[in-house]
Write a protein that holds these residues in place. Sequence first.
Motif, short mmCIF file in Angstrom:
data_model
loop_
_atom_site.label_atom_id
_atom_site.label_comp_id
_atom_site.label_asym_id
_atom_site.label_seq_id
_atom_site.Cartn_x
_atom_site.Cartn_y
_atom_site.Cartn_z
N THR A 422 0.84 -1.20 0.00
CA THR A 422 0.00 0.00 0.00
C THR A 422 0.87 1.25 0.00
O THR A 422 2.07 1.19 0.32
N THR A 423 0.28 2.37 -0.36
CA THR A 423 0.90 3.67 -0.15
C THR A 423 0.38 4.24 1.16
O THR A 423 -0.48 3.64 1.81
N THR A 424 0.88 5.40 1.55
CA THR A 424 0.39 6.01 2.79
C THR A 424 -1.06 6.45 2.70
O THR A 424 -1.71 6.69 3.71
N MET A 451 -0.21 -4.15 3.74
CA MET A 451 1.08 -4.16 4.45
C MET A 451 1.57 -2.71 4.55
O MET A 451 2.24 -2.21 3.64
N PRO A 452 1.23 -2.02 5.62
CA PRO A 452 1.55 -0.59 5.72
C PRO A 452 2.96 -0.34 6.25
O PRO A 452 3.16 0.09 7.38
N PHE A 453 3.96 -0.60 5.41
CA PHE A 453 5.35 -0.28 5.75
C PHE A 453 6.13 -0.15 4.45
O PHE A 453 5.57 -0.32 3.36
N ASP A 454 7.41 0.16 4.57
CA ASP A 454 8.24 0.49 3.40
C ASP A 454 7.62 1.62 2.60
O ASP A 454 7.50 1.58 1.38
N LEU A 499 12.29 -2.47 12.94
CA LEU A 499 12.74 -1.72 11.76
C LEU A 499 12.28 -2.41 10.49
O LEU A 499 12.42 -3.62 10.33
N SER A 500 11.75 -1.62 9.56
CA SER A 500 11.41 -2.14 8.24
C SER A 500 12.64 -2.06 7.34
O SER A 500 13.69 -1.53 7.72
N GLN A 502 13.19 -0.12 5.07
CA GLN A 502 13.53 1.27 4.81
C GLN A 502 13.75 2.05 6.11
O GLN A 502 13.63 3.27 6.15
N GLN A 503 14.08 1.31 7.20
CA GLN A 503 14.46 1.91 8.47
C GLN A 503 13.31 2.63 9.17
O GLN A 503 13.52 3.44 10.06
N GLU A 504 12.09 2.37 8.76
CA GLU A 504 10.94 2.87 9.52
C GLU A 504 10.85 2.07 10.82
O GLU A 504 11.09 0.85 10.82
N GLN A 505 10.49 2.73 11.90
CA GLN A 505 10.46 2.03 13.18
C GLN A 505 9.04 1.92 13.72
O GLN A 505 8.35 2.92 13.90
N THR A 506 8.61 0.69 13.97
CA THR A 506 7.36 0.42 14.67
C THR A 506 7.73 -0.16 16.02
O THR A 506 8.23 -1.28 16.11
N SER A 507 7.50 0.61 17.07
CA SER A 507 7.83 0.18 18.43
C SER A 507 6.67 -0.64 18.99
O SER A 507 5.55 -0.63 18.43
N PRO A 508 6.87 -1.34 20.10
CA PRO A 508 5.74 -2.02 20.74
C PRO A 508 4.60 -1.06 21.08
O PRO A 508 3.42 -1.41 20.94
N ALA A 509 4.94 0.16 21.50
CA ALA A 509 3.88 1.13 21.82
C ALA A 509 3.08 1.50 20.57
O ALA A 509 1.85 1.60 20.62
#
Length: 563
Positions: A422-424, A451-454, A499-500, A502-509
């Motif tokens: 997907t895109t944003t 799949m909302p990443f990259d 980390l995805s 592309q270095q996007e970060q999804t934390s547990p929070a």
Amino acid sequence: MRLRRMATAALAAAAMSTLGIAAASPAALGASTTLAAYPAWQAWTAYSTGAKVTYNGVDYECVQGHTSQPGWEPPNVPALWKVAGGGGGDTTPPSVPGNLRSTGSTTGSISLAWNASTDDTGVTGYNVYRNGNLVTTVTGTTYTDTGLSAGTSYSYTVRARDAANNLSGPSNTLTASTQSGNGAPGAPGTPTVTGSANSSISLSWPASSGTVTGYRVYEGGTQVAQVTGTTATISNLTTCSSHTYTVKAYNATGESAASGAVTGSTTGCPTGGRMPGAPYLYMGWGDPPNAATVMDATGIKSFTMAFILSGGGCTPKWDGQRQLSGGVDAQTISTIKSKGGNVQVSFGGWQGNKLGPNCSTPAAFAGAVQQVIDAVGPAVVDFDIENTDEFENYTVQDRILNGLKTVKQNNPNVKVVVTFGTTTSGPNSHGVRLINQAKALGVPIDNYTIMPFDFGGGANMYQNTVNASEGLKNALKSANGWTDAQAYAHMGISGMNGLSDQQEQTSPATWTQIRDWALSKGLTRLAFWSANRDRPCPGGGVAENCSGIAQQNWEFTKITAGF
């Protein structure tokens, strides 16, 4: 899933090629440069080891010289940046502040309150943002924003910070208004949904400031209720329908500005649609964890087993290599079922030799899928349709969709899921085409999972996930004539923990925020890539067997079990 798209060594090589300080860039920041002289992070700037910047109110120190790229903001790349003075030790952010709300307003001020955050080292303060800009940092859970314009709406969020200057994710976004100055009341607080039935939705909201005669509830520009108190029930609604409301206070002088909006849904939607949270588990590499160990530690009851590929022609095998029965995949599935769980089986993915291009007809494709269903007995079959060979090849897209009609007809109790990127702002043209074609061909797909990443780096992963999901909702409504509630009930999210690529970060929070949003909207599937990666390796980058961030073992899986 995306981690399979690029070998770890290739990722490392690609990253190192950008780390040379000699890269052509408009500015260079050395270790001796002070915060006062250079207060902001910038892309395409060369940073030396030891350089310091302030980004979103937090001080960071460069631990490895590099030329920064868009999306490489300090919080997103712990391998290159650490919190200044934090020693790189505590990298766990506080929990997200909850229930940001307005507690009153005047012509020139808005008072805010929120629920306290928690943190292993303690919360030292809260950053308050107005219209996306940092206004102040306070130590308590209240703040009055002054010096505002009369009769004006403002948007607020709050983030907690700890002793190591780690920032939490953003709170809910609050829209609040100052009083008009003409004697009308101040705007009410944002309403909440307190109950719903097949044909009604009940609301409650914080009272307005000033002299109040009563309140009017609006859906769009239409008034749907008028009350003297701060609660209302809107009746005569359609079963399984979604509605968005605002509230205005009024008196003899006039009407206030509108409150923030709230969306609620009536009940009566088809039941039994939600699938248990099911992280992907891949037995081909990534130091596969023992499923029983993860289940005992987290309470998870389902895994998405990956991936079924072509073992030659239209013959299905695990990873294109391992037999459907008798191997490690079958043994793991047996263990999961023996502990009261079930499995989803994923076909395809980003790379590998897939069944879609290799099965010559829809009937042949359906036959290959049936072999897997007969061997595994899954509760769900997930078709991860990606890349140019399936997602962007419309002949193959149609072959898969037509095959899925047969799969569903022959297995009415097995749920059918399609998963795609997907895109944003929602599905791209290939995704929209898949949705529209499924409707045109009459394919009874139970769930469309994005799949909302990259996205390209530097993302607010919670907000971008919400935006992408809302775009999916709109595409499903447009294709099928569904209500919001019906579209949400056919939607899923499959994220990437830590980390995805592309270095996007999804934390547990952040993942907790995403899960709670999915629950609040009635989404029916939640997954992430992957259980193999649900282990800590702070600063480890993108890896196949750990998340690249500081976390507890199986933390994302435990959150997903709450779905």
